[in-house]
Design a protein around this motif. Sequence first.
Motif, PDB file in Angstrom:
ATOM      1  N   GLN A  85      27.520  37.259  38.298  1.00 48.98           N
ATOM      2  CA  GLN A  85      28.765  37.913  38.700  1.00 48.98           C
ATOM      3  C   GLN A  85      29.973  37.129  38.200  1.00 48.98           C
ATOM      4  O   GLN A  85      30.941  37.708  37.687  1.00 48.98           O
ATOM      5  CB  GLN A  85      28.822  38.029  40.226  1.00 48.98           C
ATOM      6  N   CYS A  86      29.908  35.802  38.318  1.00 51.47           N
ATOM      7  CA  CYS A  86      31.008  34.958  37.854  1.00 51.47           C
ATOM      8  C   CYS A  86      31.193  35.071  36.347  1.00 51.47           C
ATOM      9  O   CYS A  86      32.323  35.237  35.856  1.00 51.47           O
ATOM     10  CB  CYS A  86      30.754  33.509  38.251  1.00 51.47           C
TER      11      CYS A  86
ATOM     12  N   SER B  33      37.767  34.381  43.772  1.00 49.42           N
ATOM     13  CA  SER B  33      36.708  35.362  44.005  1.00 49.42           C
ATOM     14  C   SER B  33      35.490  34.573  44.447  1.00 49.42           C
ATOM     15  O   SER B  33      35.473  33.341  44.391  1.00 49.42           O
ATOM     16  CB  SER B  33      36.408  36.188  42.753  1.00 49.42           C
ATOM     17  N   GLY B  34      34.472  35.277  44.894  1.00 53.50           N
ATOM     18  CA  GLY B  34      33.309  34.551  45.370  1.00 53.50           C
ATOM     19  C   GLY B  34      32.168  35.473  45.716  1.00 53.50           C
ATOM     20  O   GLY B  34      32.232  36.693  45.542  1.00 53.50           O
TER      21      GLY B  34
ATOM     22  N   PHE C 226      35.658  30.419  41.733  1.00 51.37           N
ATOM     23  CA  PHE C 226      34.573  31.303  42.166  1.00 51.37           C
ATOM     24  C   PHE C 226      33.803  30.528  43.228  1.00 51.37           C
ATOM     25  O   PHE C 226      33.109  29.553  42.920  1.00 51.37           O
ATOM     26  CB  PHE C 226      33.660  31.683  41.003  1.00 51.37           C
TER      27      PHE C 226
ATOM     28  N   ARG D  87      40.202  31.628  50.764  1.00 53.19           N
ATOM     29  CA  ARG D  87      40.832  32.669  49.959  1.00 53.19           C
ATOM     30  C   ARG D  87      42.334  32.717  50.243  1.00 53.19           C
ATOM     31  O   ARG D  87      43.158  32.794  49.318  1.00 53.19           O
ATOM     32  CB  ARG D  87      40.212  34.035  50.253  1.00 53.19           C
TER      33      ARG D  87
ATOM     34  N   VAL E 138      37.374  27.923  34.618  1.00 50.54           N
ATOM     35  CA  VAL E 138      36.624  28.660  35.633  1.00 50.54           C
ATOM     36  C   VAL E 138      35.725  27.676  36.370  1.00 50.54           C
ATOM     37  O   VAL E 138      34.873  27.028  35.757  1.00 50.54           O
ATOM     38  CB  VAL E 138      35.776  29.778  35.000  1.00 50.54           C
TER      39      VAL E 138
ATOM     40  N   GLN F 134      32.675  38.353  35.360  1.00 51.61           N
ATOM     41  CA  GLN F 134      34.087  38.468  35.733  1.00 51.61           C
ATOM     42  C   GLN F 134      35.002  37.650  34.832  1.00 51.61           C
ATOM     43  O   GLN F 134      36.059  38.129  34.413  1.00 51.61           O
ATOM     44  CB  GLN F 134      34.278  38.031  37.184  1.00 51.61           C
ATOM     45  N   TYR F 135      34.591  36.424  34.506  1.00 50.87           N
ATOM     46  CA  TYR F 135      35.477  35.518  33.770  1.00 50.87           C
ATOM     47  C   TYR F 135      35.056  35.252  32.328  1.00 50.87           C
ATOM     48  O   TYR F 135      35.844  34.733  31.540  1.00 50.87           O
ATOM     49  CB  TYR F 135      35.578  34.184  34.511  1.00 50.87           C
TER      50      TYR F 135
ATOM     51  N   VAL G 131      33.098  27.013  39.528  1.00 49.43           N
ATOM     52  CA  VAL G 131      32.209  27.471  40.587  1.00 49.43           C
ATOM     53  C   VAL G 131      32.106  26.354  41.622  1.00 49.43           C
ATOM     54  O   VAL G 131      31.739  25.228  41.283  1.00 49.43           O
ATOM     55  CB  VAL G 131      30.811  27.812  40.048  1.00 49.43           C
TER      56      VAL G 131
END
Length: 313
Positions: A99-100, A81-82, A57, A70, A26, A103-104, A28
Amino acid sequence: MTRQAAGIQVADVPQRNLAGRLAGKVCVVSGAGSVGYGWSIGNAVAALFAREGALIFAIDHKAKALEPLRGVVEGMGGRFSGAVTDATQLEQVEKAIAQCEDQYGRIDVLYNNVGGGKPGGVVEMTAEAWRENLDFNLTSAFNTSKCVLPVMRRQKSGALVHLSSAAGNAYQRQTMVAYAAAKAGLQQMSKVIAMQHVEQGIRSNCVIAGMIETAAILRRVTAGFGGDRLREVMALRNQVIPMGRSGEVWDIAYAALYLASDESKYVTATEILVDGGLATPQLGSYIDMALARDHAAGRAGAAHDGFVPSLSA
């Protein structure tokens, strides 16, 4: 000595991960958008990470800037996602990172790309412009690192990669005191992060960019000199680079990929220069100029017979 007796064998060679160098990680990417038509460093890094199997992300302060990325990531079959986030605002970054993680469930890589500067020296620059430049180039990375590190501490692993600039290492002819100070500060902040977290499996490094041809640079040159002089000005820019050309966004992206991947598992608290030789002092240039003048004047001397004075003399 037989091959077996030499103590090496095929099975010892690290195997290539066919799913990609960042498979399942993952990542960022802060500053993942672009301010002009074409590739920026941020979206090139995100795209290359995605191609190597990362789950992306993306963070940028404009939703519109993220949509082309995207399309590229999902077009390669990747996950994207972002969050629309101003990285200079801690509260917004906190929400994005939460949020990240929600989600993951983890964060393996943070890539800090947010940056840019305005010209001016200490006297000419306003105090407001100084603070804005430091916030944009240094506080943004502080905020994302501050929010991501607790996640990495819990999982006892992670890699931070920060985009710095050759301006943080040497004077670049155009006076940009706040930008230079911020980028130098970013490099030192990265080292402190690395050493503080070295026993927790977390690494932190910088990519130092030289003169890279990006959408933002082309847009800035066009605005300053006009579209009809774009190639002329870019050619002049290339003349100050030892390799004679600007770097590509992919040059930075590949360096960032190495630092984000497990291939660099023994690399921390350092920097990779991607600058075409720009940062290396060319101390002998005055000798070349003196020889050129002698040649033009028809003079000859010891230097023409291969003698070169000491650079320290």
